[in-house]
Every structure is written in structure tokens, then in C-alpha cells.
Scaffold this motif. Structure first.
Motif, PDB file in Angstrom:
ATOM      1  N   LEU A 201       0.596  -1.379   0.162  1.00 57.20           N
ATOM      2  CA  LEU A 201       0.074   0.110  -0.074  1.00 57.20           C
ATOM      3  C   LEU A 201       0.830   1.382   0.013  1.00 57.20           C
ATOM      4  O   LEU A 201       0.506   2.192  -0.657  1.00 57.20           O
ATOM      5  CB  LEU A 201      -0.978  -0.020   1.094  1.00 57.20           C
ATOM      6  N   LEU A 214      -6.566   0.595  -3.892  1.00 57.30           N
ATOM      7  CA  LEU A 214      -7.870   0.334  -3.381  1.00 57.30           C
ATOM      8  C   LEU A 214      -7.933  -1.172  -3.708  1.00 57.30           C
ATOM      9  O   LEU A 214      -8.869  -1.635  -2.922  1.00 57.30           O
ATOM     10  CB  LEU A 214      -8.815   1.398  -4.348  1.00 57.30           C
ATOM     11  N   PHE A 217      -6.374  -3.015  -1.102  1.00 53.72           N
ATOM     12  CA  PHE A 217      -6.877  -2.837   0.320  1.00 53.72           C
ATOM     13  C   PHE A 217      -8.077  -3.663   0.473  1.00 53.72           C
ATOM     14  O   PHE A 217      -8.507  -4.384   1.352  1.00 53.72           O
ATOM     15  CB  PHE A 217      -7.241  -1.532   0.563  1.00 53.72           C
ATOM     16  N   LEU A 236      -3.730   4.585   3.091  1.00 46.91           N
ATOM     17  CA  LEU A 236      -4.858   4.696   2.206  1.00 46.91           C
ATOM     18  C   LEU A 236      -5.415   6.083   1.985  1.00 46.91           C
ATOM     19  O   LEU A 236      -5.320   6.461   1.141  1.00 46.91           O
ATOM     20  CB  LEU A 236      -6.080   3.752   2.466  1.00 46.91           C
TER      21      LEU A 236
END
Length: 337
Positions: A201, A214, A217, A236
Motif C-alpha cells: 500500500l 484500493l 486494500f 490509504l
């Protein structure tokens, strides 16, 4: 026992009262003193030792490494090898690597790598091989980090090996390479953990690969059923904020479970708002920050700058006055140059 509990004075009294001391007792006291930050006493005791073992050297080197004195740690390592003729163990190598990373010297890193190769540590201990990947990366040499990883036989590579190289690519903003190695890891049958996902990430955040971030995640939560912690949410939000997708970033921040939410999340969002000039969202983020913590001056300054950038100078001045009236701290800047 005394030293392990932090009773350094009592431990030293017991040590001084011993009729006979062996290397183990010396090493235990030195390790305890360094653990509790008494590096001066540990070094004095180390210099008094009649016979120093590799454990003694490793303990004192570890103390200087942990207390952010990397140059002295490296000096002691060289002295151990050249002057005392003591052969480092794998643990000694793992202890000196963070000091080398702190200095950031590729030359010293290469010397340690060569020494480990000569002693057979690199091929016999996967911890040393994995640490070399991280060390080269932190010294700014991603090519050597990648080469060190590829030189590890596939059968020896473990989850730490893969996470280390993914983190290395993340550190250098190479999101695509991080994703490719993540896929290679999955094909090899290894299951990623929370640390692995955090690394990839971060790679997507630094590389600007928002959609991939995204997707990963979602994969972490739905496919591997791992529970995100505050660092995953922070990465994020940082990724979305860098890309200017502030509404999504704020939505993520608001959805973070209350029991793990912290002020860093809102500061990350405030920084993104400042960069992209979103005054209204910056005000909301600042309100959240001040609900949690009011004592950090940087929050007031950043919001004041947002107001000034939008031409709202009265609001900027009002916030500056509010900061002066409140008891706030502001960490002074410094340069290593």
C-alpha cells in the motif's frame, strides 16, 4: 533480575559484591545497562572486562545502535574484528546493520555484505539475507537490494524476504515493481500478512497508483480476511490525498473504527487539504484534530497557512492568536547538512 526490572543500581551492587565473575555476569549487566539507557556505565564496564567475548561486543554495539550513535557502533565493530580479532556472529551482523542504515553509507553496506559473504552468514542465515535487502534499500541502492533478493534461492525465501523487497520498492516509489513481486509471492504459495500489505500500500501511495491501492486494500480485507490497523488506513488516506481524491480520503477517515482512530489520520488529511487548497475540508480536519489534541503548534500553523493561501487573512491571524494564547509546542526544524 534487578537489571531486568530496571533496578540498575541494585544490580551493580550485587555484581560488585560477587567474589567471582564470569563472562556471563559481565554480559548480563552490560546488556541491562544499555537496555535502560545507561550507555556510559555499560561502556565503562565493557572497558574493564578482563576477557571480552563476541557476546560482550555485540551487547555494547547494540547499545550504541539503539541509542542512535551509529558511527560509534560501526567503530566498535571494526575494532572488534581488526584489533581484538573477535569473529562476529550472525547476531552481531544483525545488530550492526541498523547502524549502517542510519549512516546511509553504501560503501560500509557493501563492506558488511562482503564480510558476511566471506563468513558464510549470507547463505546460512536467512535473517542476514533478508536484512541485507532492507539495508541496501535504506542506503539508497535499490538495484543492490533487488540483486540480494534474487540471489536468495527460492526454497529459502520466506515471507520476510518478500516483504523486505516489496518494502524496498515502496521506499523508492516503485509501485509496479512492488505489485509484481507481491504476485510472485502469491504464486509461490506464501500468504501475505498485514505487514506485507502495508508495504505494498505504501508503494502504491508513493507511486501514485490509486486504483491498484484500493484494489489491494479490498483484497486484504475480503480475500485474505485481514483486519486493517491504523497504519493501513493511514496509508490509504495518504494515497488518496496525494492524488487529490479528498472526499474519498475523508470518507475513509470517518469510517475508521473509533477504538483505533488517532490524530495522525486527521493530520494526514489536513496536509492533503493544505496541498490541494481545500479550505472547508481542512477546517473539518482541524476541528477533529483539536478534539483529540490541542497541544501541537504545527496543526495551528498549517491551518493558518491554508487560510492565508485562500486569502482569508483575518482567519489566519485569528488562528495564530489562538495558538499564542494556548499552551502549544512546536518542534524546531533542523538540517543534517
Amino acid at each position: 533480575m534487578y537489571v531486568a526490572c530496571g533496578s540498575v543500581g541494585e544490580g551493580r551492587q550485587v555484581f560488585d559484591g560477587m567474589p567471582e565473575r564470569n563472562p556471563v555476569t559481565w554480559n548480563v549487566l552490560i546488556s541491562g545497562l544499555t537496555k535502560w539507557g545507561r550507555l556510559d556505565l555499560a561502556r565503562s564496564l565493557f572497558e574493564e572486562m578482563p576477557v571480552r567475548t563476541v557476546v560482550s561486543w555485540t551487547a555494547i554495539i547494540d547499545g550504541y545502535t539503539r541509542l542512535n550513535q551509529p558511527n560509534e557502533a560501526i567503530h566498535l565493530f571494526r575494532k572488534m574484528v581488526k584489533d581484538d580479532g573477535i569473529t562476529p556472529s550472525e547476531i552481531t551482523m544483525l545488530t550492526i546493520f541498523p547502524a549502517i542504515a542510519n549512516v546511509g553509507s553504501v560503501k560500509v553496506c557493501e563492506s558488511a555484505h562482503c564480510y558476511g559473504e566471506k563468513r558464510g552468514f549470507n547463505s546460512s542465515d536467512i535473517r542476514v539475507s533478508n536484512s541485507l535487502i532492507d539495508l541496501y534499500s535504506k542506503c539508497g541502492c535499490i538495484m543492490s537490494a533487488s540483486k540480494s533478493f534474487e540471489e536468495i534461492m527460492d526454497a529459502r525465501k520466506n515471507l520476510v524476504s518478500w516483504t523486505s523487497i516489496i518494502s524496498a520498492f515502496a521506499m523508492h516509489g516503485m509501485g509496479e515493481e512492488a505489485a509484481q513481486n507481491f504476485s510472485r509471492m502469491e504464486i509461490g504459495g506464501l500468504k501475505p500478512n498485514q505487514v506485507t500489505f502495508l508495504s505494498v500500500l505504501n508503494a502504491f501511495s508513493h507511486g501514485g497508483l490509486v486504483e491498484e491501492g484500493l484494489r489491494f486494500f479490498e483484497k486484504m480485507v475480503n480475500v485474505y480476511q485481514l483486519v486493517p490497523d491504523i497504519k493501513h488506513y493511514g496509508s490509504l488516506i495518504d494515497m488518496l490525498g496525494r492524488a487529490g481524491r479528498l472526499k474519498q480520503a475523508e470518507k475513509v477517515a470517518l469510517e475508521i473504527p473509533r477504538e483505533i482512530a488517532n490524530v495522525v489520520i486527521w493530520r494526514t488529511l489536513l496536509g492533503a487539504c493544505s496541498f490541494h487548497g481545500d479550505v472547508e475540508m481542512a477546517e473539518r480536519a482541524t476541528t477533529r484534530i483539536l478534539e483529540i489534541e490541542r497541544g501541537y503548534g504545527g496543526d495551528y500553523v498549517l491551518m493558518s497557512n491554508v487560510f492565508a493561501g485562500a486569502g482569508r487573512f483575518n482567519d489566519a491571524e485569528r488562528l495564530r492568536h489562538l495558538m499564542d494564547q494556548a499552551t502549544v509546542s512546536k518542534v524546531p526544524g533542523h538540517s543534517l547538512v
